[in-house]
Design a protein around this motif. Structure first.
Motif, PDB file in Angstrom:
ATOM      1  N   PHE A   1       0.770  -1.039  -0.149  1.00 44.11           N
ATOM      2  CA  PHE A   1      -0.042   0.050   0.076  1.00 44.11           C
ATOM      3  C   PHE A   1       0.894   1.253  -0.260  1.00 44.11           C
ATOM      4  N   SER A   2       0.374   2.482  -0.723  1.00 42.96           N
ATOM      5  CA  SER A   2       1.225   3.600  -0.846  1.00 42.96           C
ATOM      6  C   SER A   2       0.797   4.555   0.299  1.00 42.96           C
ATOM      7  N   SER A   3      -0.414   4.254   0.889  1.00 43.53           N
ATOM      8  CA  SER A   3      -0.781   5.077   1.735  1.00 43.53           C
ATOM      9  C   SER A   3      -1.600   4.454   2.926  1.00 43.53           C
ATOM     10  N   SER A   4      -1.828   5.238   4.146  1.00 43.34           N
ATOM     11  CA  SER A   4      -2.753   4.764   5.024  1.00 43.34           C
ATOM     12  C   SER A   4      -4.045   4.345   4.723  1.00 43.34           C
ATOM     13  N   ALA A   5      -4.559   5.360   3.751  1.00 42.00           N
ATOM     14  CA  ALA A   5      -6.008   5.299   3.217  1.00 42.00           C
ATOM     15  C   ALA A   5      -6.274   3.913   2.476  1.00 42.00           C
ATOM     16  N   GLU A   6      -5.190   3.707   1.691  1.00 38.71           N
ATOM     17  CA  GLU A   6      -5.076   2.364   0.995  1.00 38.71           C
ATOM     18  C   GLU A   6      -5.578   1.239   1.617  1.00 38.71           C
ATOM     19  N   TRP A   7      -4.635   1.215   3.008  1.00 39.17           N
ATOM     20  CA  TRP A   7      -4.498   0.015   3.946  1.00 39.17           C
ATOM     21  C   TRP A   7      -5.997  -0.051   4.455  1.00 39.17           C
ATOM     22  N   LEU A   8      -6.405   1.156   5.220  1.00 35.40           N
ATOM     23  CA  LEU A   8      -7.667   1.187   5.945  1.00 35.40           C
ATOM     24  C   LEU A   8      -8.789   0.644   5.164  1.00 35.40           C
ATOM     25  N   THR A   9      -8.873   1.203   3.914  1.00 32.05           N
ATOM     26  CA  THR A   9      -9.811   0.851   2.991  1.00 32.05           C
ATOM     27  C   THR A   9      -9.958  -0.638   2.490  1.00 32.05           C
ATOM     28  N   SER A  10      -9.134  -1.025   2.664  1.00 35.11           N
ATOM     29  CA  SER A  10      -9.014  -2.534   2.357  1.00 35.11           C
ATOM     30  C   SER A  10      -9.455  -3.310   3.382  1.00 35.11           C
ATOM     31  N   ARG A  11      -9.239  -2.938   4.418  1.00 36.78           N
ATOM     32  CA  ARG A  11      -9.792  -3.452   5.825  1.00 36.78           C
ATOM     33  C   ARG A  11     -11.158  -3.453   5.887  1.00 36.78           C
ATOM     34  N   LEU A  12     -11.707  -2.174   5.592  1.00 37.26           N
ATOM     35  CA  LEU A  12     -13.146  -1.782   5.565  1.00 37.26           C
ATOM     36  C   LEU A  12     -13.797  -2.748   4.460  1.00 37.26           C
ATOM     37  N   GLN A  13     -13.300  -3.046   3.387  1.00 41.19           N
ATOM     38  CA  GLN A  13     -13.842  -3.741   2.352  1.00 41.19           C
ATOM     39  C   GLN A  13     -13.973  -5.167   2.691  1.00 41.19           C
ATOM     40  N   LEU A  14     -12.942  -5.604   3.528  1.00 38.55           N
ATOM     41  CA  LEU A  14     -13.112  -7.040   3.959  1.00 38.55           C
ATOM     42  C   LEU A  14     -14.185  -7.259   4.987  1.00 38.55           C
ATOM     43  N   VAL A  15     -14.360  -6.468   5.737  1.00 38.71           N
ATOM     44  CA  VAL A  15     -15.605  -6.542   6.807  1.00 38.71           C
ATOM     45  C   VAL A  15     -16.882  -6.546   5.926  1.00 38.71           C
ATOM     46  N   GLU A  16     -17.043  -5.429   5.198  1.00 31.85           N
ATOM     47  CA  GLU A  16     -18.235  -5.207   4.376  1.00 31.85           C
ATOM     48  C   GLU A  16     -18.561  -6.541   3.435  1.00 31.85           C
ATOM     49  N   GLN A  17     -17.485  -7.077   2.879  1.00 35.55           N
ATOM     50  CA  GLN A  17     -17.679  -8.221   1.980  1.00 35.55           C
ATOM     51  C   GLN A  17     -18.208  -9.492   2.992  1.00 35.55           C
ATOM     52  N   GLU A  18     -17.727  -9.696   3.987  1.00 36.07           N
ATOM     53  CA  GLU A  18     -18.107 -10.593   4.963  1.00 36.07           C
ATOM     54  C   GLU A  18     -19.736 -10.221   5.549  1.00 36.07           C
ATOM     55  N   CYS A  19     -20.140  -9.092   5.680  1.00 38.50           N
ATOM     56  CA  CYS A  19     -21.347  -8.669   5.871  1.00 38.50           C
ATOM     57  C   CYS A  19     -22.197  -9.083   4.506  1.00 38.50           C
ATOM     58  N   ASN A  20     -21.902  -8.751   3.404  1.00 39.62           N
ATOM     59  CA  ASN A  20     -22.656  -9.072   2.291  1.00 39.62           C
ATOM     60  C   ASN A  20     -22.887 -10.483   2.149  1.00 39.62           C
ATOM     61  N   ASP A  21     -21.954 -11.410   2.455  1.00 41.99           N
ATOM     62  CA  ASP A  21     -21.915 -12.827   2.538  1.00 41.99           C
ATOM     63  C   ASP A  21     -22.918 -13.309   3.482  1.00 41.99           C
ATOM     64  N   ILE A  22     -23.108 -12.698   4.370  1.00 39.79           N
ATOM     65  CA  ILE A  22     -24.063 -13.246   5.608  1.00 39.79           C
ATOM     66  C   ILE A  22     -25.498 -12.791   5.070  1.00 39.79           C
ATOM     67  N   LEU A  23     -25.615 -11.721   4.709  1.00 40.64           N
ATOM     68  CA  LEU A  23     -26.826 -11.153   4.160  1.00 40.64           C
ATOM     69  C   LEU A  23     -27.261 -12.067   3.058  1.00 40.64           C
ATOM     70  N   GLU A  24     -26.408 -12.345   1.984  1.00 43.78           N
ATOM     71  CA  GLU A  24     -27.073 -13.151   0.749  1.00 43.78           C
ATOM     72  C   GLU A  24     -26.987 -14.470   0.952  1.00 43.78           C
ATOM     73  N   SER A  25     -26.945 -15.147   2.252  1.00 43.22           N
ATOM     74  CA  SER A  25     -26.726 -16.402   2.692  1.00 43.22           C
ATOM     75  C   SER A  25     -27.950 -16.960   2.755  1.00 43.22           C
TER      76      SER A  25
END
Length: 361
Positions: A156-180
């Protein structure tokens, strides 16, 4: 395991992040041993799961590292048997070592991620340095099914890139639960709540990361608990710093903070009086050692910060100026934690309503 050179430890690891986890841990240990005086285990041999001509490498079927066994006992085991003065000396020694790592030019990089030796990168490198930054190895990125999620894993070239990826991982987990179809209603309700929190945090990103944008990332041991610190119980000398798996090069605001064993959730400014913890039968309440440790950790944290302040560097200024971004990092780390969710939501309410800022941690 013993040899003519001393005792050795065989560490075997499950393939939680195949190849990368072992390869980066070995490179990290070698870098720290080569360029600093930090007492870390020497690496004798390892297999990271890549192709090998040796059948012995593959015989366990799992990745492994053979490393030297360091002398001493853990600070956790020694805690109740050593006095406060010795603990102060240990904390100041740890501060000296962590500051040495912070200032080490070979442990500073222009990107965020884990370090690898050139042989572990398995690709040409234009850098003359023996170590380079590659994809991150972190529990936040491989926990449960996260290793399979299609997100940016760095460098990652910045803090924002790193923090964004971590948020995306949580959101994807939430989507998987909601779609199951196999998820119960309570879990879906929690997923909706967490997803909403993630989206709110994402909108706040620009207010936390822009003022602190940086191009310097430093190697940082983010799990320095009392089980990972070895000492001589007689002299109090620091004999080992353990557990360098998943150690990454991070932004300086992430590095300039109290080590884990001093980051006490509960501070206690007054030493507890033993007489106030006497039970009716004459015994001492179990709360006394707990409260005594809280007071000791509060005192020791101040000694750690004073030691860092005595250094001729920007460490203490970065520590003091990065409270907000550390709060934001904590919110991202715990945004899917039921025990912390309501506190984070209330904190977000304050931010969104432009009320006077309140610390989250």
């Amino acid at each position: 395991m013993k040899s003519s050179a001393g005792q050795w430890i065989l560490r075997v690891t499950l393939p939680v992040d195949p190849v990368y986890k072992t390869a980066s841990e070995v490179a990290t240990l070698k870098l720290v041993a080569s360029y600093t005086s930090l007492p870390v285990p020497p690496v004798a041999a390892y297999w990271d799961g890549t192709d090998s001509d040796s059948s012995a490498d593959k015989s366990l079927g799992l990745e492994w590292i053979i490393m030297g066994k360091l002398p001493g006992i853990t600070l956790s085991d020694a805690w109740t048997d050593i006095d406060l003065d010795m603990k102060i000396g240990i904390v100041e020694s740890i501060a000296d070592k962590l500051h040495e790592l912070y200032e080490c030019k070979e442990a500073r990089f222009s990107a965020l991620g884990n370090i690898y030796g050139k042989q572990e990168l398995q690709k040409p490198s234009l850098s003359e340095a023996p170590y380079s930054i590659g994809r991150i190895v972190s529990m936040a990125f491989f926990w449960d099914q996260r290793l399979q999620q299609p997100v940016n894993r760095g460098p990652f070239s910045s803090s924002a890139e790193w923090l964004t990826s971590r948020l995306q991982l949580v959101e994807q987990e939430c989507n998987d639960i909601l779609e199951s179809d196999q998820t119960d209603s309570d879990d879906k309700k929690d997923a909706e709540y967490f997803k909403s929190t993630v989206q709110r945090l994402t909108k706040q990103m620009k207010f936390f990361c822009q003022p602190l944008e940086e191009n310097i990332f430093v190697l940082h041991h983010d799990d320095l608990n009392s089980h990972n610190i070895l000492i001589d119980p007689v002299s109090g000398a620091l004999t080992g710093i353990l557990d360098w798996e998943c150690v990454s090069a991070v932004p300086i605001w992430k590095s300039c903070q109290l080590p884990h064993f001093l980051a006490n959730e509960w501070t206690r400014d007054v030493k507890p009086a033993l007489g106030e913890y006497q039970e009716a039968d004459g015994s001492v309440s179990s709360l006394y050692p707990e409260h005594l440790k809280e007071w000791e950790v509060t005192v020791l944290a101040e000694y750690f910060l004073k030691r860092m302040e005595s250094k001729n560097s920007d460490w203490i200024n970065v520590y003091r100026s990065s409270e907000r971004i550390r709060d934001f990092d904590f919110a991202i780390k715990n945004c899917d934690n039921l025990f912390m969710a309501s506190k984070i939501v209330k904190w977000l309410d304050v931010l969104e309503n432009n009320e006077p800022y309140k610390r989250l941690v």
